[in-house]
Design a protein around this motif. Structure first.
Motif, PDB file in Angstrom:
ATOM      1  N   ILE A   1      -4.618   9.442  33.404  1.00  0.00           N
ATOM      2  CA  ILE A   1      -4.931  10.876  33.391  1.00  0.00           C
ATOM      3  C   ILE A   1      -3.711  11.766  33.165  1.00  0.00           C
ATOM      4  O   ILE A   1      -3.865  12.972  33.001  1.00  0.00           O
ATOM      5  N   GLU A   2      -2.518  11.196  33.147  1.00  0.00           N
ATOM      6  CA  GLU A   2      -1.377  12.016  32.747  1.00  0.00           C
ATOM      7  C   GLU A   2      -1.462  12.365  31.266  1.00  0.00           C
ATOM      8  O   GLU A   2      -0.924  13.384  30.826  1.00  0.00           O
ATOM      9  N   ASN A   3      -2.146  11.519  30.485  1.00  0.00           N
ATOM     10  CA  ASN A   3      -2.197  11.687  29.032  1.00  0.00           C
ATOM     11  C   ASN A   3      -3.573  12.055  28.484  1.00  0.00           C
ATOM     12  O   ASN A   3      -3.669  12.563  27.363  1.00  0.00           O
ATOM     13  N   ILE A   4      -4.632  11.761  29.237  1.00  0.00           N
ATOM     14  CA  ILE A   4      -5.996  11.919  28.722  1.00  0.00           C
ATOM     15  C   ILE A   4      -6.880  12.586  29.776  1.00  0.00           C
ATOM     16  O   ILE A   4      -6.791  12.264  30.967  1.00  0.00           O
ATOM     17  N   PHE A   5      -7.733  13.508  29.320  1.00  0.00           N
ATOM     18  CA  PHE A   5      -8.765  14.079  30.194  1.00  0.00           C
ATOM     19  C   PHE A   5     -10.064  13.342  29.893  1.00  0.00           C
ATOM     20  O   PHE A   5     -10.508  13.286  28.743  1.00  0.00           O
ATOM     21  N   VAL A   6     -10.672  12.766  30.927  1.00  0.00           N
ATOM     22  CA  VAL A   6     -11.862  11.928  30.751  1.00  0.00           C
ATOM     23  C   VAL A   6     -13.066  12.590  31.394  1.00  0.00           C
ATOM     24  O   VAL A   6     -13.046  12.935  32.579  1.00  0.00           O
ATOM     25  N   GLU A   7     -14.118  12.783  30.611  1.00  0.00           N
ATOM     26  CA  GLU A   7     -15.409  13.232  31.128  1.00  0.00           C
ATOM     27  C   GLU A   7     -16.409  12.096  30.960  1.00  0.00           C
ATOM     28  O   GLU A   7     -16.374  11.373  29.959  1.00  0.00           O
ATOM     29  N   VAL A   8     -17.306  11.942  31.917  1.00  0.00           N
ATOM     30  CA  VAL A   8     -18.417  10.995  31.800  1.00  0.00           C
ATOM     31  C   VAL A   8     -19.689  11.828  31.831  1.00  0.00           C
ATOM     32  O   VAL A   8     -20.025  12.427  32.850  1.00  0.00           O
ATOM     33  N   GLN A   9     -20.374  11.881  30.707  1.00  0.00           N
ATOM     34  CA  GLN A   9     -21.473  12.834  30.538  1.00  0.00           C
ATOM     35  C   GLN A   9     -22.804  12.104  30.421  1.00  0.00           C
ATOM     36  O   GLN A   9     -22.929  11.121  29.691  1.00  0.00           O
ATOM     37  N   CYS A  10     -23.789  12.600  31.126  1.00  0.00           N
ATOM     38  CA  CYS A  10     -25.146  12.062  31.077  1.00  0.00           C
ATOM     39  C   CYS A  10     -26.077  13.193  30.657  1.00  0.00           C
ATOM     40  O   CYS A  10     -26.354  14.112  31.433  1.00  0.00           O
ATOM     41  N   GLY A  11     -26.525  13.144  29.397  1.00  0.00           N
ATOM     42  CA  GLY A  11     -27.332  14.246  28.887  1.00  0.00           C
ATOM     43  C   GLY A  11     -26.516  15.517  28.818  1.00  0.00           C
ATOM     44  O   GLY A  11     -25.443  15.554  28.230  1.00  0.00           O
TER      45      GLY A  11
ATOM     46  N   GLY B   1     -22.666   6.892  31.943  1.00  0.00           N
ATOM     47  CA  GLY B   1     -22.693   8.046  31.051  1.00  0.00           C
ATOM     48  C   GLY B   1     -21.773   7.810  29.868  1.00  0.00           C
ATOM     49  O   GLY B   1     -20.954   6.888  29.857  1.00  0.00           O
ATOM     50  N   GLU B   2     -21.910   8.653  28.864  1.00  0.00           N
ATOM     51  CA  GLU B   2     -21.045   8.557  27.689  1.00  0.00           C
ATOM     52  C   GLU B   2     -19.671   9.127  28.005  1.00  0.00           C
ATOM     53  O   GLU B   2     -19.553  10.169  28.654  1.00  0.00           O
ATOM     54  N   VAL B   3     -18.651   8.445  27.548  1.00  0.00           N
ATOM     55  CA  VAL B   3     -17.301   8.908  27.807  1.00  0.00           C
ATOM     56  C   VAL B   3     -16.898   9.924  26.737  1.00  0.00           C
ATOM     57  O   VAL B   3     -17.139   9.734  25.549  1.00  0.00           O
ATOM     58  N   ILE B   4     -16.328  11.048  27.190  1.00  0.00           N
ATOM     59  CA  ILE B   4     -15.835  12.112  26.322  1.00  0.00           C
ATOM     60  C   ILE B   4     -14.341  12.273  26.622  1.00  0.00           C
ATOM     61  O   ILE B   4     -13.962  12.489  27.775  1.00  0.00           O
ATOM     62  N   LEU B   5     -13.503  12.164  25.598  1.00  0.00           N
ATOM     63  CA  LEU B   5     -12.055  12.087  25.797  1.00  0.00           C
ATOM     64  C   LEU B   5     -11.334  13.253  25.143  1.00  0.00           C
ATOM     65  O   LEU B   5     -11.681  13.669  24.040  1.00  0.00           O
ATOM     66  N   THR B   6     -10.303  13.745  25.819  1.00  0.00           N
ATOM     67  CA  THR B   6      -9.417  14.762  25.251  1.00  0.00           C
ATOM     68  C   THR B   6      -7.978  14.275  25.347  1.00  0.00           C
ATOM     69  O   THR B   6      -7.518  13.907  26.433  1.00  0.00           O
ATOM     70  N   ASP B   7      -7.287  14.263  24.210  1.00  0.00           N
ATOM     71  CA  ASP B   7      -5.873  13.890  24.178  1.00  0.00           C
ATOM     72  C   ASP B   7      -5.058  15.089  24.648  1.00  0.00           C
ATOM     73  O   ASP B   7      -5.066  16.142  24.011  1.00  0.00           O
ATOM     74  N   LEU B   8      -4.354  14.941  25.755  1.00  0.00           N
ATOM     75  CA  LEU B   8      -3.577  16.030  26.331  1.00  0.00           C
ATOM     76  C   LEU B   8      -2.161  16.109  25.770  1.00  0.00           C
ATOM     77  O   LEU B   8      -1.402  17.014  26.138  1.00  0.00           O
ATOM     78  N   LEU B   9      -1.804  15.197  24.873  1.00  0.00           N
ATOM     79  CA  LEU B   9      -0.442  15.117  24.363  1.00  0.00           C
ATOM     80  C   LEU B   9      -0.278  15.703  22.973  1.00  0.00           C
ATOM     81  O   LEU B   9       0.681  16.427  22.701  1.00  0.00           O
ATOM     82  N   CYS B  10      -1.177  15.356  22.090  1.00  0.00           N
ATOM     83  CA  CYS B  10      -0.978  15.599  20.655  1.00  0.00           C
ATOM     84  C   CYS B  10      -1.171  17.079  20.312  1.00  0.00           C
ATOM     85  O   CYS B  10      -2.234  17.652  20.579  1.00  0.00           O
ATOM     86  N   ARG B  11      -0.160  17.680  19.733  1.00  0.00           N
ATOM     87  CA  ARG B  11      -0.253  19.073  19.294  1.00  0.00           C
ATOM     88  C   ARG B  11      -0.257  19.180  17.768  1.00  0.00           C
ATOM     89  O   ARG B  11      -0.290  20.284  17.232  1.00  0.00           O
TER      90      ARG B  11
ATOM     91  N   GLU C   1     -29.795   9.073  22.193  1.00  0.00           N
ATOM     92  CA  GLU C   1     -29.100  10.173  22.833  1.00  0.00           C
ATOM     93  C   GLU C   1     -29.044   9.843  24.311  1.00  0.00           C
ATOM     94  O   GLU C   1     -30.067   9.852  24.996  1.00  0.00           O
ATOM     95  N   PHE C   2     -27.854   9.524  24.786  1.00  0.00           N
ATOM     96  CA  PHE C   2     -27.749   8.984  26.139  1.00  0.00           C
ATOM     97  C   PHE C   2     -28.191  10.006  27.165  1.00  0.00           C
ATOM     98  O   PHE C   2     -27.878  11.178  27.080  1.00  0.00           O
TER      99      PHE C   2
END
Length: 456
Positions: free
Chosen positions: A285-295, A305-315, A449-450
């Motif tokens: 989690i220092e590098n990635i924001f992780v969401e687990v989404q259900c519907g 749930g489906e994993v939704i990822l955000t790269d917190l490093l790359c600009r 559609e999960f």
């Protein structure tokens, strides 16, 4: 004592002085941050997420336009639950809008990469050097959890380029010799090739073994059946595919060493990894924001749930709320190791691995390894479902396979999917791996559609 010389002198000089990379600086930061309380790490993770969203809204044409189309603004985000109103980024978006995802005014060097294309449609993307260094540092930290140390011999059962120019192969071989790494191909899982892999492991005597899960499993199983005693490394890292309990058991028995499960994707690299306690995968989690989404909501701990990822490093080309099509379960507890990094309880597989029954039943890919694991007449298998929901089970038979075996498999599977399920068994000589060298137990073309019923 080359390993000590490499770890303390050669690698720091090479990485820091010659290549001018900050990898080792980032590694020291990560070694310290892993012991911070979970509440502090989550707060830092959230602040980085907000900063990433603000940067995207201001600097990246694609997100500026897409946020406006959805009627969302970063200033209205106050909690993770607010993120579900924001659009997700898909592989189709990467293919169609790659140029728009490059930040305004970026003039630094970009490195090109891409997904393996297991769906038949690879996606290309770019990242910058700072991102690469931070990702390498996270991988080195996770290697240490599995007993790995810079300078110790590592053997990878991995994908090797199929059409590699001679000069590139020579360059790669020399570089691997310098860093004490050896790579053997994961493409061919024939018995003859598995014998060759075992021989290479015996000759190299690695301190750490890293590989795709299926090649590791088949190599271990071959060694046990052949009565070959493999060297005992400090640890074995299984990645790129789901690791099932029976696979872990076989690999550990063959190597007499612990197996560490690791989860990542090409777009973000390391997402989560097991530590020495192996109670779940610690999120990076220092590098990635992780969401687990259900519907249209966030999944609860313990709920898939489906994993939704955000790269917190790359600009340079930030990937925000990226849907990598995996299904995971977040843990409802912390690890007893004392690290503040939260846990994933399990990676269930890909959405595209779910098999759909005629009445909308969903059968996870997790089902099939258990369905087949005690059948000695099935050497390998793959379950394929086309858009009409017809299911073909491709089987590489072993000794003792009879025609009635096929009928029994079809009959037993209908007990779970219903009598109307269109199921047939097809015997084949081999089952190819994907273009990325991975093995898929199940492949479904039925859209899902999960969190809702499968599309009729």
């Amino acid at each position: 004592m080359y390993s000590v010389l490499f770890r303390n002198v050669l690698f720091p000089v090479y990485e820091t002085k010659l290549r001018r990379r900050a990898t080792l600086t980032y590694l020291e930061e990560l070694k310290r941050s892993q012991w911070r309380p979970e509440s502090e790490l989550r707060e830092l993770n959230w602040r980085k997420m907000l900063a990433t969203l603000r940067f995207a809204e201001e600097k990246v044409p694609f997100y500026r336009r897409r946020f406006a189309e959805y009627g969302v603004r970063v200033k209205d985000v106050h909690a993770p639950e607010d993120l579900v109103r924001f659009p997700v980024l898909t592989k189709a978006d990467l293919r169609a809008h790659g140029d728009e995802l490059i930040a305004d005014g970026w003039n630094g060097k970009l490195f090109r990469s891409g997904t393996g294309g297991s769906t038949g449609e690879p996606a290309r993307f770019f990242y910058d050097h700072t991102t690469y260094e931070c990702r390498q540092a996270a991988a080195l930290r996770a290697d240490a959890w599995a007993g790995g140390r810079i300078g110790d011999k590592e053997l990878y059962i991995w994908g090797i380029p199929t059409h590699e120019p001679r000069w590139k192969k020579v360059k790669r071989t020399l570089h691997e010799a310098f860093i004490r790494k050896k790579t053997v191909s994961a493409w061919n899982l024939s018995e003859a090739r598995l014998a060759g892999v075992v021989d290479e492991i015996l000759r190299y005597q690695p301190n750490l073994v890293v590989g795709y899960t299926s090649p590791l499993y088949y190599t271990a199983r071959y060694a046990l059946e052949a009565g070959c005693r493999l060297p005992t490394p400090k640890g074995i890292i299984a990645t790129a595919e789901r690791l099932f309990p029976h696979q872990r058991e076989v690999i550990e028995k063959a190597f007499q060493a612990p197996v560490y499960d690791r989860y990542g994707c090409r777009e973000m690299m390391l997402i989560g990894a097991e530590c020495e306690r192996r109670e779940g995968k610690h999120l990076n989690i220092e590098n990635i924001f992780v969401e687990v989404q259900c519907g249209d909501r966030l999944a609860r701990p313990g709920e898939p749930g489906e994993v939704i990822l955000t790269d917190l490093l790359c600009r340079s080309m930030p990937l925000i709320r990226y849907k990598n099509e995996d299904v995971v379960i977040a843990a409802d507890k912390s690890c007893s190791c004392g690290r503040g990094l939260p846990l994933l309880a399990s990676v269930e597989g890909r959405v595209l691995d779910m098999i759909v029954g005629p009445d909308g039943q969903l059968l996870s890919a997790v089902f099939f390894p258990y369905f087949f694991k005690d059948n000695p007449t099935v050497e390998r298998y793959q379950v394929h479902q086309d858009k009409s929901r017809a299911i073909t089970i491709r089987i590489v038979p072993s000794a003792g396979y009879q025609p009635e075996t096929s009928h029994a498999i079809e009959r037993d599977l209908r007990r779970f999917l219903g009598e109307r399920a269109d199921i047939r068994v097809e015997l084949v000589d081999e089952i190819p791996v994907t273009s990325g060298g991975k093995f898929r137990f199940t492949v479904s073309e039925v859209p899902i559609e999960f969190g809702r019923e499968a599309a009729a």
